[in-house]
Design an enzyme around this catalytic site. Structure first.
Site: not given
Length: 149
Positions: A85-86, A90-91, A125
């Site tokens: 994460q970070g 995710g994107k 989102y």
């Protein structure tokens, strides 16, 4: 290079052992629960996917419940392991997953739901065009978001 791979005999245990950070545990089912759901709740035709960067497993997603009448599908799970994460995974993976959905199904709407307490996920989102419907999913008590394609 980012890749979506089907869950199989070689990777399912590794996927099952991925976990979000401790402060996110209440916001998403474990991958073990998701894999069981995909295996046994067959009416939704879930497609669990392992998220890889080259050969490194970094996350998990699950897509399904395609409705041919409404041309809609659920993006039911998306998680990045706490150790990755970070790092903008995710994107990058969400865009890859959205492209995959659009290429694989005839869809007009992608649906997902999120815990109200997970405030930062809504702007995440929304940055991809999802709209907060302010409706509650009766199955899990989460807020429904939709993306018109």
């Amino acid at each position: 290079m980012l890749q979506l791979k089907k869950i199989n005999q070689e990777n399912w245990r590794h996927v099952a052992n991925l976990s979000v950070s401790p402060d996110q545990l209440d916001f998403i089912e474990t991958n073990k629960e998701s894999l069981l759901e995909a295996a046994f709740d067959t009416k939704y035709n879930w497609l669990p996917l392992a998220l890889y960067d080259e050969q490194q497993l970094v996350g998990f997603s699950m897509i399904g419940d395609y409705n041919a009448n409404t041309k809609s599908i659920w993006l039911d799970r998306l998680m990045i392991d706490q150790h990755f994460q970070g790092q903008r995974y995710g994107k990058r993976f969400l865009q890859l997953i959205l492209d995959f959905i659009k290429e694989s199904w005839k869809i007009e709407t992608i649906i997902l739901s999120a815990h109200e307490e997970n405030e930062s996920i809504f702007s995440f989102y929304e940055s991809f065009g999802f709209k907060n419907t302010h409706q509650i999913d009766k199955e899990n008590g989460e807020i429904i978001m939709i993306l018109e394609c």
